[in-house]
Motif scaffolding. Structure first.
Motif, short mmCIF file in Angstrom:
data_model
loop_
_atom_site.label_atom_id
_atom_site.label_comp_id
_atom_site.label_asym_id
_atom_site.label_seq_id
_atom_site.Cartn_x
_atom_site.Cartn_y
_atom_site.Cartn_z
N GLU A 273 1.01 -1.21 0.00
CA GLU A 273 0.03 -0.12 0.14
C GLU A 273 0.93 1.36 0.04
N ILE A 274 1.91 1.25 0.82
CA ILE A 274 2.91 2.31 0.79
C ILE A 274 3.60 2.49 -0.49
N TYR A 275 3.88 1.35 -1.17
CA TYR A 275 4.63 1.53 -2.39
C TYR A 275 3.55 2.12 -3.50
N ASP A 276 2.48 1.46 -3.50
CA ASP A 276 1.21 2.15 -4.15
C ASP A 276 0.84 3.59 -4.29
N ALA A 277 0.85 3.84 -3.06
CA ALA A 277 0.56 5.34 -2.74
C ALA A 277 1.64 6.06 -3.34
N ALA A 278 3.05 5.90 -2.95
CA ALA A 278 3.98 6.53 -3.38
C ALA A 278 4.02 6.51 -5.22
N LEU A 279 3.98 5.51 -5.75
CA LEU A 279 3.96 5.61 -7.00
C LEU A 279 2.76 6.28 -7.76
N ALA A 280 1.51 6.24 -6.93
CA ALA A 280 0.43 7.04 -7.59
C ALA A 280 0.59 8.52 -7.54
N SER A 281 1.42 8.90 -6.60
CA SER A 281 1.53 10.21 -6.21
C SER A 281 2.63 10.64 -7.70
N ARG A 282 3.42 9.81 -8.35
CA ARG A 282 4.11 10.23 -9.58
C ARG A 282 3.54 10.18 -10.83
N MET A 283 2.20 9.60 -10.61
CA MET A 283 1.36 9.10 -11.98
C MET A 283 0.78 10.40 -12.26
N ARG A 284 0.72 10.24 -13.43
CA ARG A 284 -0.01 11.11 -14.47
C ARG A 284 -0.97 10.62 -15.34
N PRO A 285 -2.14 11.13 -15.70
CA PRO A 285 -3.04 10.52 -16.84
C PRO A 285 -2.38 10.43 -18.16
N PHE A 286 -2.47 9.36 -18.75
CA PHE A 286 -2.11 9.33 -20.33
C PHE A 286 -2.42 10.41 -21.03
N ALA A 287 -3.54 11.32 -20.88
CA ALA A 287 -3.83 12.27 -21.82
C ALA A 287 -3.14 13.30 -21.62
N ASP A 288 -2.05 13.50 -20.55
CA ASP A 288 -1.14 14.57 -20.66
C ASP A 288 -0.07 14.60 -21.59
N ILE A 289 0.12 13.69 -22.34
CA ILE A 289 1.13 13.80 -23.44
C ILE A 289 0.17 14.12 -24.72
N SER A 290 -1.05 14.00 -24.76
CA SER A 290 -1.79 14.00 -26.13
C SER A 290 -2.23 15.25 -26.47
N THR A 291 -1.95 16.24 -25.59
CA THR A 291 -2.44 17.48 -25.79
C THR A 291 -2.15 18.29 -27.17
N GLY A 292 -0.94 17.95 -27.72
CA GLY A 292 -0.76 18.51 -29.13
C GLY A 292 -0.80 17.55 -30.27
N TRP A 293 -1.37 16.46 -29.90
CA TRP A 293 -1.58 15.41 -31.25
C TRP A 293 -2.58 15.84 -32.03
N GLU A 294 -3.47 16.20 -31.63
CA GLU A 294 -4.54 16.60 -32.48
C GLU A 294 -4.42 17.64 -33.31
N ARG A 295 -3.53 18.76 -32.90
CA ARG A 295 -3.20 19.76 -33.67
C ARG A 295 -2.13 19.49 -34.74
N MET A 296 -1.23 18.70 -33.97
CA MET A 296 -0.24 18.25 -35.04
C MET A 296 -0.76 17.30 -36.37
N LEU A 297 -1.78 16.61 -35.99
CA LEU A 297 -2.44 15.68 -36.98
C LEU A 297 -3.19 16.57 -38.10
N ARG A 298 -3.78 17.59 -37.40
CA ARG A 298 -4.31 18.52 -38.32
C ARG A 298 -3.50 19.38 -39.23
N ASP A 299 -2.34 19.76 -38.85
CA ASP A 299 -1.34 20.24 -39.64
C ASP A 299 -0.83 19.65 -40.74
N ILE A 300 -0.56 18.26 -40.57
CA ILE A 300 -0.03 17.24 -41.18
C ILE A 300 -0.87 16.88 -42.51
#
Length: 749
Positions: A273-300
């Motif tokens: 539980e301690i490890y999972d909680a520590a790991l969760a504090s570093r976790m980010r949703p996958f969507a965090d890296i997707s913010t520029g994809w739609e714009r990139m695909l639009r331009d291409i």
């Protein structure tokens, strides 16, 4: 996550850049949504507020050009809100250009030059009734909201591939230094791994308990063996006192064992539980890296005259921050390739009966402790004949060999450096670095990339990487007396081979796995280690790879599955062949975590060399097997236990009740008795009692396996003389097998 110390030391321009990055994300997402639905009031409001915030921020840092541009963008949004203007493709293009300019305007100082003035004038003079350009379309399914949802408190076992809706905003947030989070995760991971030592401590206590039970039986044997002349009252009293003391000691040990079991179960759960909680504090949703994809695909897509629809599934899937940041580049490579190579022109798609807009789907989910990302498109797929031609044209193989290659072998060429199906270099592709770069980045993450395609129906790229780089679940093996670890996610399966199962064909060793013939190599030869001791129970083999690329790696011994805290190799040593990282076992021994992709490459080199270490010759053709008697009146349970034990290599006999079992025990030698409690004619308690009273059989280990799992039933079985007591309702296959091995060892002498 921004370090609070960075905020304290940042200049005003740095703060503006942070503000611009945040608001640019809002503007990009909102403007792309408005391109599909120009009158959406929520998106108009969000974009207007973002432009207004940037205007105020630019005024504070005295960026006059930024103030003018943000004000012009704000005016366009207000006009659209009031119905005086209908946003079209020309407006969206200009607003997106304005967003890009504001994002970088701090680097140009307070000026901005003629380009900003021209852009402001363009925004002010665009016609109010402009309509969308029908030639290009880029859309996205409603996945990631404008504000990124907070990750779950702990990684889910399996993220569902569904579009994620906006979740509630946390009531309060706390800025924590990234270094502090890293340290907390490192400590909790080490605590989790080190707590695994309780397993070996429990095994030691079990052996002590068995030793005490054996000593009591030996004491009884000594008493029976005493000649009549030596059986004085004092001698018998002393023996009885000694037996009582040992029995009391055994009861104390049993109490400590039960308390230790409770402690180990609770402590292990708390460590997790301690490890999972520590790991969760570093976790980010996958969507965090997707913010520029739609714009990139639009331009291409606009540059190539295509229409593309992006669909993002599993946007809220939590991923370690470091893994997420390093995953962006390979995914971007694959997305660009999908638009350029995969999606056809709108008129061609229409002629083939497809929608004019191509679909690119990105799906993220958890699987077996890893993050799986699948990128697929519904484009033209890969022309395998054209790919064969490119393989021969690049000189990788002659035409005869290329003609006989399977689809899997051909697709592997796409990941080679400099290999491309594009005849000319364009701004998007043609240099042959896309898939090669993606493959390289994923290997740095200890991940893998697989490609599949259907002619005319599109391609699918399967990415698999660890959820975190700090801890890895591994199979630990022994090779030449040293410990090595295979990441579990890269193992097809584990098995043991007997000499008769190994076939020698054309100088190579092979064995059958289902309906496939699999090549067999020595781990010692691959790792350049001397030959180790032969395991008489069979040759331990790890299957690596997939499909036609499956290989069996023979090791000396399986040490079991472990969660290992990864220790990176010192960069001054460079890349060590076949090794990805290091770790420590719970007993303090060092272990090397193997680089499976590197190892598969080494396999090719060893096979090309032709000189293979012969395996299986050191195994005895028929070693003496340890015998187990299973006594149970249930046919189903009896056969289940027989098959499990026989599958592990034990010689198993069965009896239908206590009387049948007692007769067999008197007539045949056995190493272990496994018995039920409730049986007709003679129950298990009476059977164990008779065995303990017999001079010849009393030292035989006994295991009770019963549906009765109450504490009093357990105590009754142990008091009768059983060494282990398992409840049928609770044990799994490995529980029974591990218990048997702890009592009598491996199946063969």
């Amino acid at each position: 996550m921004t370090d609070p110390e960075d905020l304290q030391n940042a200049s005003m321009l740095d703060l503006f850049r942070m503000e611009a990055e945040a608001q640019a994300g809002v503007l990009n997402a909102g403007l792309l949504a408005l391109e599909r639905s120009p009158t959406d009031p929520a998106q108009l409001e969000a974009c207007m507020r973002a432009a207004h915030s940037l205007k105020g921020a630019a005024r504070i840092v005295d960026l006059a050009a930024g103030v003018r541009l943000a004000h012009a963008m704000e005016d366009v949004m207000v006009a659209a809100q009031e119905g005086r203007l209908l946003l079209g493709a020309a407006h969206i293009d200009a607003l997106l250009q304005g967003t890009d300019a504001l994002l970088h305007i701090a680097d140009a100082g307070s000026g901005g030059g003629d380009a900003i003035d021209a852009l402001v004038q363009r925004l002010e003079t665009l016609p109010a009734g402009s309509t969308a350009d029908p030639g290009t379309e880029v859309t996205a399914s409603p996945t990631a909201p404008t504000e990124t949802p907070a990750p779950d408190p702990a990684p889910a076992a399996e993220a569902q591939p569904e579009a994620v809706q906006a979740g509630p905003v946390p009531a309060r947030a706390l800025r924590v230094s990234a270094a502090h989070l890293d340290a907390m995760l490192d400590i909790s991971a080490k605590s989790l791994v080190e707590f695994q030592k309780v397993g070996s401590l429990r095994a030691t206590l079990d052996r002590l308990k068995q030793s005490q039970a054996g000593a009591v039986r030996l004491l009884d044997a000594v008493r029976e063996a005493l000649p009549a002349a030596a059986r004085t009252q004092d001698a018998l009293a002393l023996l009885a006192e000694t037996r009582d003391a040992m029995a009391e000691s055994r009861e104390i040990l049993q109490g400590h064992l039960e308390a230790f079991e409770d402690f180990s179960w609770t402590g292990g759960r708390r460590s997790r539980e301690i490890y999972d909680a520590a790991l969760a504090s570093r976790m980010r949703p996958f969507a965090d890296i997707s913010t520029g994809w739609e714009r990139m695909l639009r331009d291409i897509a606009r540059d190539l005259g295509k229409q593309v629809r992006l669909e993002l599934l599993g946007a809220a899937t939590p991923v370690d921050r470091d893994v997420l940041e390093r995953l962006d580049a390979p995914i971007v490579h694959l997305l660009r390739n999908a638009v350029d190579h995969g999606i056809e022109a709108p008129e061609l798609r229409t002629a083939r009966g497809k929608p004019a807009a191509g679909l690119i789907r990105v799906e993220a989910r958890h699987h077996a402790g890893d993050l799986v990302v699948e990128i697929s498109d519904d484009g033209a797929g890969i022309d395998l004949d054209r790919l064969r031609g490119a393989v021969t044209a690049h000189g990788f193989a002659p035409e005869e060999a290329a003609a006989q290659m399977s689809e899997e072998e051909l697709l592997a060429f796409l990941s080679l450096p400099g290999f491309s199906l594009r005849g000319e270099v364009t701004a998007v592709s043609g240099r042959g670095v896309g898939l090669d770069a993606a493959q390289h980045d994923l290997r740095q993450l200890r991940g893998s990339l697989r490609i599949a395609q259907t002619r005319g129906a599109g391609c699918r790229f399967h990415l698999q990487v660890p959820l975190t780089l700090s801890v890895i679940r591994s199979l630990v093996v022994e090779v030449a007396g040293e410990a090595y670890a295979f990441p579990l996610s890269r193992i097809e399966r584990m098995l043991r081979l007997q000499p008769a199962e190994i076939v020698y064909l054309e100088g190579r060793q092979q064995f059958w796995q289902g309906d496939r013939q699999v090549g067999l190599l020595s781990a010692g030869q691959l790792l350049q280690r001397p030959a180790g001791e032969v395991d008489p129970a069979g040759l331990p083999v790890v299957l690596l790879g997939e499909g036609d690329g499956l290989h069996g790696i023979a090791v000396d011994r399986f040490l079991g599955e472990r969660s290992l805290v990864v220790v990176p190799i010192d960069p001054r040593l460079g890349k060590i062949r076949d090794v990805a990282a290091g770790a420590m076992l719970d007993d303090g021994r060092p272990v090397l975590i193997l680089d499976v992709d590197d190892l598969l490459g080494s396999i090719g080199k060893v096979l090309a060399g032709g000189s293979l270490v012969r395996l299986g010759s050191g195994l005895p053709a028929e070693a003496a097997r340890k015998r187990v008697l299973v006594v149970d009146d249930s046919l189903t349970v009896r056969e289940l236990e027989r098959k499990l034990l026989a599958g592990r290599g034990y010689d198993v006999s069965v009896a239908v009740d206590g009387v049948d079992g007692w007769n067999m025990l008197q007539s045949e030698p056995f190493d272990l008795l496994v018995t039920d409690i409730d049986m007709p004619r003679m129950d298990g308690i009476e059977l164990v009692t008779r065995l303990r009273a017999n001079n010849r059989l009393q030292s035989m280990p006994v295991m009770v396996v019963s549906y009765k799992d109450r504490e009093e039933d357990r105590r009754r079985g142990l008091e009768a003389g059983a060494d282990r007591y398992l409840a049928k309702a609770g044990f799994h296959d490995e529980t029974l097998l591990d218990a048997v091995q702890s009592l009598i060892g491996a199946a063969r002498e």
